[in-house]
Write a protein that holds these residues in place. Structure first.
Motif, PDB file in Angstrom:
ATOM      1  N   GLU A1403     -15.220  10.334   9.996  1.00 57.73           N
ATOM      2  CA  GLU A1403     -15.617  10.503  11.398  1.00 57.73           C
ATOM      3  C   GLU A1403     -15.353  11.932  11.883  1.00 57.73           C
ATOM      4  OE1 GLU A1403     -14.822   5.895  12.860  1.00 57.73           O
ATOM      5  OE2 GLU A1403     -13.469   7.491  13.444  1.00 57.73           O
ATOM      6  N   LYS A1404     -14.170  12.457  11.436  1.00 57.32           N
ATOM      7  CA  LYS A1404     -13.853  13.854  11.806  1.00 57.32           C
ATOM      8  C   LYS A1404     -14.886  14.810  11.242  1.00 57.32           C
ATOM      9  CE  LYS A1404      -8.840  13.459  12.333  1.00 57.32           C
ATOM     10  NZ  LYS A1404      -7.540  13.763  11.720  1.00 57.32           N
ATOM     11  N   SER A1407     -17.940  14.479  13.216  1.00 58.17           N
ATOM     12  CA  SER A1407     -17.760  15.143  14.526  1.00 58.17           C
ATOM     13  C   SER A1407     -17.780  16.662  14.370  1.00 58.17           C
ATOM     14  CB  SER A1407     -16.448  14.686  15.154  1.00 58.17           C
ATOM     15  OG  SER A1407     -15.354  15.121  14.354  1.00 58.17           O
ATOM     16  N   GLU A1410     -21.243  17.638  13.946  1.00 60.30           N
ATOM     17  CA  GLU A1410     -21.919  17.598  15.244  1.00 60.30           C
ATOM     18  C   GLU A1410     -21.511  18.793  16.104  1.00 60.30           C
ATOM     19  OE1 GLU A1410     -22.376  12.739  15.651  1.00 60.30           O
ATOM     20  OE2 GLU A1410     -20.883  13.806  16.812  1.00 60.30           O
ATOM     21  N   SER A1411     -20.161  19.056  16.071  1.00 60.69           N
ATOM     22  CA  SER A1411     -19.672  20.212  16.856  1.00 60.69           C
ATOM     23  C   SER A1411     -20.280  21.510  16.331  1.00 60.69           C
ATOM     24  CB  SER A1411     -18.153  20.278  16.797  1.00 60.69           C
ATOM     25  OG  SER A1411     -17.735  20.493  15.459  1.00 60.69           O
ATOM     26  N   GLU A1414     -23.652  21.570  17.663  1.00 63.51           N
ATOM     27  CA  GLU A1414     -23.582  21.929  19.080  1.00 63.51           C
ATOM     28  C   GLU A1414     -23.268  23.406  19.272  1.00 63.51           C
ATOM     29  OE1 GLU A1414     -22.060  17.565  20.707  1.00 63.51           O
ATOM     30  OE2 GLU A1414     -20.697  19.248  20.659  1.00 63.51           O
TER      31      GLU A1414
END
Length: 1667
Positions: A1403-1404, A1407, A1410-1411, A1414
């Motif tokens: 999950e990290k 994320s 994703e970060s 972003e």
């Protein structure tokens, strides 16, 4: 001056010699470097040979290892066979047990045991190979069949024996239960052992997998390193090639510099000569001037002397009459006369000197012209050489820059690759450390999961790093592509325009070429027509000759007929008349034919003239085409100049972009900034500046002579400075090309040159030179600037220039092809004209000789005929006297006419003969020209054949070269295959090594497993033997139970005792087993330690092998390079030998051809001799025929005499004789024709012989050339062989060194092989020890089997004790199960936790990704925002500029308004005052104070003062009125605001109505508005925000509006807020509520009052009253 020049030239020569010496030193250094490189290559070859030997030894070791591997395989197969035998024994025992069992329960239990045994067999068979898997399956099927049959048989027996065996079932159940418990315990122990072994095997498999993966990664890394090394080696080879090319080009440059130096020296010599000649001219001119002056002076003296003489003579004449004593004066006169004579002699000598000087001057001028022409030629040659040098420099610069760029790129790529490799190596180290940490952890399933997670993390880290790199690279590439696109678009546009222009030029050239082709085709057609006309002319000539011969015959016939007529009688007259008529008709026909021929000749002449005109036109067209081609060349050059300019501009743009890119790179990477060493070309500028500072502004007055000397010195200095500038330019170019090592040497040269320049400057720095030095310095600076620009231009020419060059070359190739065709045509025309002239001269001589002979013969014939004619005339005259008078008159008249016609015909014949001779000469010239053309055609064909032969030879050479190139490629491929094989063999060696390591790993667990297997098999064998013994005993007991039931009690007791003994033996056996296990464990540990030591040694050996393999690869690469070079040299030698052989073959062929030609020449000579002999024979025959003709003519004369005697009655005989004469004449004509043919044949043979002689000379010249080429090639071959022998000797030395290195490596290999053999010997010893242990274990197993056979008899006795043991074991099992369940739960919890952690990590990672996305999006948005911000900032700047402009406009408007306000301050509105005054008196007295208050408020009087004034009585009013009427100090006129008259007035009083009316009248416009532009004003809001920081309150604003302008308000009334003031800018509105209406300049004005638009008059008044 000359001495100083010579000294300076000597210095220049010395400096040049010094430069040459330094260049020689540089060349020597380069040669030393080449020798060192050759030495390195030889050492590399030696190392390569050593490594090849090592490879062979490794192959031998590989074979030995394979043999050992086969031996181990055979041992393994033996073990498998032994295991198979044991399995067969076990099966037999199980069959025996099955036969003994009688109960169904026993059968079921036995089946279960069988299944367990089958499982064990399957496990054992998994250790054995695949071949043994079929046997247990077949055995199972057989066992099942036997069981099924046996159970059916036993069911019948069991039904009978159940009654007897019911008693003993309980005891049997107990014993069987005990046995089952023991079997279960054994199975559990077996399971534990198997699990432990499987765990160990899985661990080892994982380790082996990791090892293989690491090996594969290392191999990939090695492969990458090898590839990079190969690339580096290729780059080094390319570098060497470039260095060689640079060396060759430096040699060429040195040669060019030598040639330039020679040219400079020759130029200097010529300049010296010119200077000397100029000096001589000057001297001669000075002498001339002096001579002229002296002559003038002498003439003046002469005149004076003559005047004196005249005076003295007059005096003498006077005195001579008077006196006679003046003898002395006579002497003086004589002396004067002598002096005059001397002076006259001097004058004549001076005149001669003048003439001589003029001649010498003319000669000197001619020489000067020649020298100037020579100087111009030298200048052209120099310019050509300089241009060629500049081209060479440019090409070299471009090549060097391209190579530098490629080198930098490759270095950067190598650095990146090394960084990546280091990062990967670090990451792999981290993974290895983590794996080692994972190994140290507990050997459970968690370890695997942990390792997987670690691997996943590492892979993801790699992916993240790679993605980051790819993103960075993409960004950099994006920026670079954007910049490149911007530059390339502009370049493409310009290129497209240039291409269009070039296409237009090409189309023009194509059209011109088509026109030329068409003209050529027309010319060919015309030439064909000319050939046809020539043929027609020849035919006409032949017909003319035939006609002339016929004419001659006719003339002879006419003469004969005349003779006959003169001799004939009156009887024959009608016949003669007929003959005369016929002859006249024939003459007319001949005239017609002659006229036709003349017309045809004129036509032919016209055609010839037309052809000549066409040839002239063609030549003119060719010249025009040449001019057009020159113009096109000029246009091409202009285009090239424009291209170069464009390329320079583009190169500047590219350089700017590159600079920006480099700056960005420096900001990003923060790498070292490469400081480029500036060339030390600008030493002169600094020195010039210092000289400028030193010289200052000193001025001195000099005389003319000194100025002339200065001018000369300055000119010399200018020449020297130019030479130094040229040297500086050449040195700077050389500095650009040379490396950094050579730059130091060149700087020394430059320092020396600077010292020379300083010395010259020290000379120049004297006071007399300083003024001119300033000008020279300025020129120097200009030259330096120009030189820098030129250098920049030269350095900036790159790719586009090369493209333009290719296009230019293509165009020039086209033009050159056309020019070559034109030149060939011109050369052919010139050759043809020259040959025609030469041939015409030669042939004219021969034709003149031949024609002279023919003319002589014709003269002889004419003389003979004239004699005949005279005799005939005499005969006719005699005959005419003898005949009658009438008839004779007629005949005489006819004969006279005939004679006249004959004379005319003779004249015509002469004309025709002359014309014939002319035509013959022209025809012969044409024939000779045609013969020459044919010869030239033959020669051209021969040349074409020779060229075709040479072309074929060149094609053969080319094919040979192509074949050799293909062979080289094949050899290269074979070498690459061999390299691949070597690499494959090395990989196989690595694989064998890995296999050996894995085998060594497997040997240790196999020992343990063998021990466990042996134990298991022993236990199982014991169990199976127990079962078989029990079954036998049971069968025996079943048989004996029928007889002996009582004996069983005693047997039960004995069995109990045996059971106790068995328990004791089992305890002892378990203790022995424990001890053996401990011993085996200690042995396993020792073996592991030994295995680790061996692995370490193997790793060290691997590292050594890798290093050696790397060395082998490098040496093999060097060897392959050297072999390629050797092969190339061998191929060159073979090619040279082949060429030599081909040339020798060609020489042999040529010799053979020469011999053939000599033979043919001999044959031709023999034929020629034969022809000459035949010619002589023919000439003899001709002479004989001529003699015969003379004799025949004499006979004819005799016959004619006879005819004269026998005129009458003998006409028939005459006719016969005439016929015979005609026949004889025809024969003579035929003989003449044959003679002409023979002459023509002779001429042809002579022409052929001359052609053959010319061919022989040509062949001899060819032989000489070929011999010279042979000698040159032999010398070249000898030199090549010498060089190859030297290289062979050097190669032998290298081989010796390589062999030494091979011996050293062999010793190392032998030592390593001995170490490996020792290790293998140790392993074999360990294997033997393990086999001994196996044998011992098997012996122990046999002993236990014997013990079990003994103990099987006592099983029944131990049933009770076994039951107790079973209870204890069950308790133990329960406890163990509880422990296992607890541990399982713990492990499950841990796995769940790890899974959760893994999920969290995933999950990290998601994320983070994703970060990352972003962040990338944010970066994109930030970039967009920055762009938008830039745009907004630009907009803001623009708006600020506009705001400043508007502020300036506002300030102007405010100033104007202030001026208006100042102008209108002191004015008073008289109407308003009058109305107020009258209104005050019209109002009722009750409401007058209100009116007064209103007036006070309008005038700006405060409320307190108003109240005081109103509180007082009339005195206060009168005071107020008088003060008001007197125009108080503070009162000012203010206009009131207008109101709409829509609402009715609320007030009833008359004053308010009047006041409102007054306001309305005041609001309507009366005068035109003031000239104020609306655009100058701005809205109030904008102005207010701009100026006023704090808006004033309404009351303040009202006060400021109402108050007069005695005190100027702080705030501008135009800048009031919207609540206080109405906006002013609605000029054209119809509404009447605007405050600002147009006001006249003359009238006083009011300031506007703030009023709402919809307010009534009452509201207005209320507001006013409130104030």
């Amino acid at each position: 001056m000359d001495g100083s020049k010579i000294s300076e030239q000597k210095k220049n020569a010395q400096s040049l010699e010094g430069g040459k010496v330094e260049e020689l030193h540089v060349v020597k250094d380069l040669e030393d470097e080449i020798r060192k490189l050759n030495h390195k290559l030889s050492s590399a070859q030696e190392e390569n040979k050593i490594l090849l030997k090592e490879q062979e030894l490794a192959k031998v070791e590989k074979i030995q290892i394979m043999q050992e591997y086969e031996n181990l395989k055979s041992d393994f197969s033996m073990l498998q066979s032994s295991i198979a035998e044991k399995d067969a024994l076990l099966k037999e025992q199980e069959k025996k047990l099955q036969s003994k069992t009688s109960l169904p329960e026993d059968v079921v239990r036995l089946q279960q045991a069988l299944l367990e045994a089958e499982n064990e067999l399957a496990r054992l068979s998994s250790l054995s190979q695949e071949g043994l898997q079929k046997e247990p399956t077949s055995a199972q099927h057989k066992n099942e069949n036997v069981l099924s049959a046996y159970t059916e048989d036993q069911n019948s027996e069991l039904s009978q024996l159940r009654q007897d065996l019911e008693r003993k079932e309980h005891e049997l159940n107990e014993s069987i239960a005990e046995r089952e418990i023991l079997i279960a315990e054994l199975e559990e122990l077996d399971k534990q052992n198997q699990e432990a072994t499987q765990h160990m095997i899985t661990l080892k498999e994982q380790l082996s997998k990791q090892h293989t993966e690491n090996d594969s990664i290392i191999k990939q890394l090695k492969f990458d390193i090898d590839l990079e090394r190969k690339k580096v080696s290729e780059l080094e080879i390319e570098k060497m090639e470039t260095i060689k090319e640079l060396d060759s080009q430096q040699e060429k440059l040195s040669q060019c510099s030598y040639a330039l130096n020679d040219l400079h020296i020759s130029k200097q010599q010529l300049q010296d000569n010119i200077k000397d000649l100029q000096e001589q001219l000057r001297k001669a001119q000075d002498c001339n001037l002096r001579n002229k002056k002296e002559i003038g002076e002498l003439q003046q003296r002469l005149k004076e002397k003559e005047e004196e003489l005249s005076v003295s003579l007059s005096k003498l004449t006077e005195k001579s009459n008077q006196e006679s004593n003046y003898t002395c004066q006579d002497l003086i006169l004589k002396e004067r006369e002598v002096e005059i004579a001397k002076l006259q002699n001097d004058i004549s000598e001076n005149k001669q000197l003048n003439e001589d000087l003029e001649k010498s001057l003319s000669a000197l001028r001619t020489e000067n012209g020649k020298l100037t022409a020579a100087i111009e030629e030298l200048k052209q040659e120099l310019s050509d050489a300089v241009s060629e040098k500049s081209k060479v420099y440019l090409e070299k610069d471009t090549v060097v820059e391209a190579l530098k760029m490629e080198k930098r790129q490759l270095e950067s790529e190598l650095n990146q690759m090394e960084k990546r490799l280091l990062e990967q190596a670090q990451k792999y180290k981290q993974t290895i450390e983590e794996l080692s940490n994972a190994r140290s952890m507990d050997t459970t399933a968690l370890q695997l999961e942990h390792e997987r997670l670690v691997k996943l993390n590492q892979e993801k880290d790699f992916e993240i790093a790679e993605l980051k790199r790819s993103i960075e690279q993409m960004e950099i590439d994006h920026q670079e592509t954007k910049e490149m696109l911007t530059t390339s678009l502009g370049g493409q546009k310009q290129l497209t325009e240039l291409i269009k222009e070039k296409e237009v030029f090409i189309e023009k050239f194509k059209n011109q070429a088509l026109q030329v082709k068409q003209e050529l085709e027309e010319y060919m057609k015309v030439s064909k027509k000319q050939d046809v006309l020539k043929q027609n002319l020849e035919e006409k000539d032949r017909s003319l000759a035939v006609m002339k011969e016929e004419n001659n015959h006719l003339k002879e016939e006419i003469e004969r007929l005349k003779d006959q007529q003169s001799r004939s009688t009156h009887v024959v007259e009608p016949k003669t008349l007929d003959i005369i008529i016929e002859l006249e008709s024939e003459v007319t026909q001949l005239k017609v034919i002659k006229n036709n021929l003349e017309e045809e000749i004129e036509v032919h002449k016209k055609t010839i003239e037309d052809q000549n005109q066409t040839t002239v036109q063609l030549q003119q067209s060719l010249q025009e085409q040449r001019k057009e081609i020159d113009e096109s060349k000029f246009q091409c050059e202009q285009m090239n100049v424009t291209h170069e300019r464009l390329s320079l501009e583009k190169d500047e743009e590219i350089k700017n972009l590159q600079k920006t890119i480099e700056q960005i790179k420096t900001q990003l990477h923060k790498e070292r900034q490469i400081i480029q060493t500036d060339s030390s070309d600008l030493f002169q500028e600094t020195k010039v500046q210092t000289l400028n500072g030193e010289n200052g502004n000193e001025k001195h007055d000099l005389s003319k002579a000194e100025i002339e000397r200065l001018v000369k010195g300055i000119k010399e200095r200018e020449m020297e400075i130019k030479l130094l500038n040229e040297k500086n330019v050449s040195l700077s170019q050389q500095i650009d090309q040379l490396s950094k090592d050579e730059v130091g040497k060149l700087t020394r040269i430059i320092q020396e040159k600077d010292l020379e320049i300083q010395a010259l400057n020290a000379r120049v720095s004297s006071a007399s030179y300083r003024q001119d030095v300033l000008c020279l310095q300025q020129q120097l600076q200009a030259y330096v600037m120009e030189r820098e620009q030129v250098l920049a231009v030269l350095s900036e020419k790159t790719r586009e220039n090369s493209q333009l060059k290719t296009e230019y070359r293509n165009i020039m190739d086209m033009v050159a092809a056309k020019e070559a065709a034109l030149v060939r045509l011109q050369e052919e025309n010139q050759k043809l004209s020259n040959r025609s002239e030469n041939s015409s001269q030669d042939m004219s001589r021969e034709t003149i000789q031949n024609l002279s002979r023919i003319i002589r013969e014709k003269d002889i014939e004419i003389d003979a005929l004239s004699q005949k004619c005279q005799t005939l005339l005499t005969v006719l005259q005699t005959s005419s006297t003898g005949t009658d008078n009438g008839s004779g008159g007629v005949n005489s008249n006819q004969f006279e006419e005939l004679l006249q016609e004959r004379d005319k015909l003779k004249q015509q014949v002469k004309k025709m003969e002359e014309w014939k001779q002319q035509v013959i000469t022209t025809v012969q010239n044409m024939q000779h020209e045609s013969a020459h053309l044919q010869e030239e055609l033959h020669k051209l064909q021969a040349q074409i054949s020779v060229e075709s032969d040479s072309n074929s030879k060149l094609q053969v050479d080319y094919n040979v070269l192509i074949q050799s190139y293909e062979q080289n490629e094949k050899k290269l491929k074979s070498f690459s295959q061999e390299l691949a094989q070597v690499q494959h063999s090395i990989e196989q060696l690595h694989n064998t090594k890995d296999l050996l390591l894995s085998k060594l790993d497997l040997i240790t667990p196999s020992v343990a497993t063998a021990s466990t297997v042996s134990q298991l098999s022993g236990v199982q064998c014991s169990a199976s033997e127990l079962f078989s013994d029990e079954s036998k005993l049971l069968q025996k007991e079943l048989e004996q139970l029928k007889k002996k039931l009582q004996e069983k009690d005693s047997t039960i007791r004995t069995l109990q005792e045996n059971n106790q003994q068995l328990s004791d033996s089992v305890a002892t056996a378990s203790e022995t087993e424990r001890k053996s296990q401990e011993g085996t464990e200690s042995e396993m540990r020792q073996i592991k330690e030994k295995h680790d030591v061996l692995q370490k040694s193997l790793r060290e050996k691997d590292i050594l092998i890798k290093s050696k393999s790397d060395q082998l690869l490098s040496v093999s690469e060097n060897l392959s390079n050297k072999e390629n070079e050797n092969e190339l040299l061998k191929q060159a030698v073979t090619n040279l030998k082949e060429r030599n052989l081909i040339l020798e073959m060609d020489i042999r062929k040529l010799k053979e051809e020469n011999e053939k030609i000599v033979a043919t020449c001999r044959e031709k000579e023999t034929e020629f001799q034969a022809l000459q002999e035949t010619n002589m024979q023919f000439s003899m025959m001709l002479k004989e025929k001529e003699f015969e003709s003379h004799s025949m003519k004499e006979k004819a004369l005799a016959f004619e005499k006879l005819l004269k005697e026998k005129e009458q009655g003998k006409t028939g005989e005459l006719n016969q004789l005439l016929n015979e004469v005609k026949s004889m004449q025809e024969k003579a004509v035929t003989f003449q024709q044959e003679r002409d043919q023979v002459m023509v044949a002779l001429k042809q043979k002579q022409m052929e012989s001359s052609a053959l002689q010319s061919e022989i000379q040509h062949l001899r010249e060819k032989e000489q050339r070929l011999n010279q080429e042979l000698e040159r090639l032999r010398n070249h071959l000898l030199e090549m062989e010498d060089s190859y022998t030297r290289e062979a000797l050097a190669a032998e030395d290298r081989e010796v060194k390589l062999r030494k290195k091979v011996l050293i490596l062999e010793e190392k290999l032998v030592s390593s092989s001995t170490a490996v053999e020792n290790a293998s010997h140790r392993a074999s010893l360990q294997v033997e020890s393990l086999q001994e242990q196996l044998n011992l274990v098997s012996k122990q197993r046999d002993e236990t089997v014997l013990q079990l056979t003994i103990s099987q008899d006592q099983v029944k006795q131990y049933a009770l004790s076994l039951a107790n043991l079973q209870m204890v074991l069950e308790q133990f099992q329960q406890e163990e199960k509880a422990m296992y369940s607890a541990e399982l739960e713990k492990h499950q919890k841990q796995t769940a936790e790890w899974k959760k952690k893994a999920e969290n990590l995933e999950e990290k990672v998601v994320s983070l990704q994703e970060s990352l996305g972003e962040a990338n999006a944010a970066l994109d948005a930030a970039s967009r925002l920055t762009e938008q911000l830039d745009i907004k900032e630009e907009q803001i700047e623009e708006l600020k500029k506009e705001g400043e402009i508007r502020r300036e406009m506002l300030e102007d408007v405010q100033n104007k308004l202030m001026n208006l306000m100042n102008s209108t301050e002191g004015k008073v509105d008289k109407l308003l005052m009058r109305n107020l005054f009258v209104g005050h008196f019209h109002t009722p007295k009750n409401k007058r104070p209100e009116v007064l208050r209103l007036m006070g408020s309008i005038l700006g009087i405060k409320k307190e003062e108003l109240d005081q004034l109103l509180s007082e009585d009339q005195r206060g009013v009168t005071r107020w009125v008088t003060g008001w009427l007197g125009g108080g100090t503070g009162a000012k006129s203010v206009p009131s605001t207008p109101l709409r008259p829509t609402y009715q007035n609320i007030f009833n009083s008359s004053f308010s109505e009047l006041f409102v009316k007054f306001l309305e009248t005041e609001s309507c416009p009366s005068l035109p508005p003031p000239k104020l532009s609306v655009h100058d004003l701005k809205p109030l809001g904008a102005a207010g925000t701009g100026k006023t920081s704090s808006t004033p309150s309404n009351s303040q604003m009202q006060d400021s509006a109402v108050l007069g302008m005695s005190r100027r308000p702080d705030t501008n009334p135009f800048l009031a807020p919207r609540s206080a003031a109405v906006p002013l800018i609605t000029p054209a509105s119809s509404s009447g509520h605007l405050l600002m209406k147009p006001i006249s300049d003359a009238l006083p004005t009011f300031t506007p009052l703030p009023v709402s638009p919809d307010a009534s008059a009452g509201a207005v008044l209320k507001d006013l009253l409130k104030q």
